[in-house]
Enzyme design. Sequence first.
Site, PDB file in Angstrom:
ATOM      1  N   LYS A  64      -2.650   6.546   1.169  1.00 61.22           N
ATOM      2  CA  LYS A  64      -2.470   7.005   2.550  1.00 61.22           C
ATOM      3  C   LYS A  64      -1.476   8.157   2.536  1.00 61.22           C
ATOM      4  CE  LYS A  64      -2.727   4.727   7.007  1.00 61.22           C
ATOM      5  NZ  LYS A  64      -4.166   4.810   7.245  1.00 61.22           N
TER       6      LYS A  64
ATOM      7  N   GLU B 160     -16.333   6.638   3.607  1.00 63.07           N
ATOM      8  CA  GLU B 160     -15.722   6.205   4.865  1.00 63.07           C
ATOM      9  C   GLU B 160     -15.676   7.391   5.817  1.00 63.07           C
ATOM     10  OE1 GLU B 160     -11.499   5.323   4.890  1.00 63.07           O
ATOM     11  OE2 GLU B 160     -11.231   6.180   2.906  1.00 63.07           O
TER      12      GLU B 160
ATOM     13  N   ARG C 147       0.833  -1.207   0.000  1.00 65.21           N
ATOM     14  CA  ARG C 147       0.000   0.000   0.000  1.00 65.21           C
ATOM     15  C   ARG C 147       0.867   1.256   0.000  1.00 65.21           C
ATOM     16  NH1 ARG C 147      -4.554   0.334   4.536  1.00 65.21           N
ATOM     17  NH2 ARG C 147      -2.764   0.946   5.814  1.00 65.21           N
TER      18      ARG C 147
HETATM   19  C1  PLP Z   1      -5.295   4.052   7.470  1.00 71.03           C
HETATM   20  C2  PLP Z   1      -6.687   4.340   7.054  1.00 71.03           C
HETATM   21  C3  PLP Z   1      -7.744   3.423   7.236  1.00 71.03           C
HETATM   22  C4  PLP Z   1      -7.562   2.110   7.974  1.00 71.03           C
HETATM   23  O1  PLP Z   1      -6.679   1.232   7.342  1.00 71.03           O
HETATM   24  P1  PLP Z   1      -6.036   0.017   8.136  1.00 71.03           P
HETATM   25  O2  PLP Z   1      -5.078  -0.584   7.160  1.00 71.03           O
HETATM   26  O3  PLP Z   1      -7.115  -0.928   8.489  1.00 71.03           O
HETATM   27  O4  PLP Z   1      -5.384   0.594   9.349  1.00 71.03           O
HETATM   28  C5  PLP Z   1      -8.989   3.755   6.757  1.00 71.03           C
HETATM   29  N1  PLP Z   1      -9.227   4.938   6.149  1.00 71.03           N
HETATM   30  C6  PLP Z   1      -8.250   5.853   5.970  1.00 71.03           C
HETATM   31  C7  PLP Z   1      -8.574   7.128   5.294  1.00 71.03           C
HETATM   32  C8  PLP Z   1      -6.951   5.580   6.410  1.00 71.03           C
HETATM   33  O5  PLP Z   1      -5.999   6.505   6.237  1.00 71.03           O
END
Ligand code: PLP
Length: 341
Positions: free
Chosen positions: A184, A220, A82
């Site tokens: 991210k 989300e 990722r």
């Molecule tokens: C990091 C993140 C998540 C959660 O991801 P995980 O891999 O489960 O920790 C969800 N939404 C956003 C916007 C994120 O930055």
Amino acid sequence: MEKKNIDWSNLGFGYVKTDYRFVSDFKDNAWDEGRMTQDETVVINECAGVLQYAQTVFEGMKAYTTQDGRIVTFRPDLNASRLADSARRLEMPVFPEDRFVEAVVNTVKANAAYVPPYGSGATLYIRPYMFGTNPVIGVKPADEYQFRIFTTPVGPYFKGGVKPLTIRISDFDRAAPHGTGHIKAGLNYAMSLHAIMDAHTQGYDENMYLDAATRTKVEETGGANFLFITKDGKVVTPKSDSILPSITRRSLMYVAKEYLGLEAEEREVYLDEVKDFAECGLCGTAAVISPVGKIVDHGKEICFPSGMDAMGPVTQKLYETLTGIQMGRLEAPEGWLKVIE
Ligand SMILES: *Cc1c(COP(=O)(O)O)cnc(C)c1O
């Protein structure tokens, strides 16, 4: 190994300096071999790319002690890939995925005295990140980068018990179609800060963001993906190109199908149908799942039958199964636990 004298169960979620961090520099088109350092400071040029045009991406993961006393991390290969996807989208060099996993292992090993004991509920949070370091004033990608990994011990997420969240439908958007919602990057968080501060002022724990194009579909929150449970016990998670692909969510969908025998589907979820779900939760590394009790859409309340006192029964099962796998109480699928020592 002697553990640090820390009151593990009363730790919050904040930065605590640990002994070692990993650093690698990218220069002349190549990553150096990297090093472990005790220096927690970063000194960069005043015109560094990250400071001017926010060229930075990150990851978040945890190390913890299993029931049988091993220190492990959970699916670090997925964080590696990722981060590579995030880097490519911001025109940054990819830190090789195998070297990422190796650096995570070495950083946790160097800070093993800070990995909380089994049963404390606390974990060692791991933060890998990368940023442009050389001076950039005309808008273009930097030529030089630094990749770092630091760790910080964090307390149990549900201190004093589980409290279902109250969230609101946000009038702000998180991510544009064809934008950067799926990576991210710090930039996605910078623009969410006003929305979350405003939500808190209005008495809400979180924002539910809708798709920016039509504002009819669930995306989300600022930092966690949604899971819904239908009244007939099916697990549903929203599908969209502008949602960050949560590793926790992907793992829970697998657990739902393979461990609990539930139907689990990733599909578009319309705001109109949210009122018909039996349970709702937010998933991410920090909490695994936080139950949502109530969603407020401009004064109109959607109250889930699971209520404001506890996790819904299916959410609870998903939570217990995944944390059981992580803590070594249940057998993990091949490759899910990376044993550090
Ligand atoms: C990091 C993140 C998540 C959660 O991801 P995980 O891999 O489960 O920790 C969800 N939404 C956003 C916007 C994120 O930055």
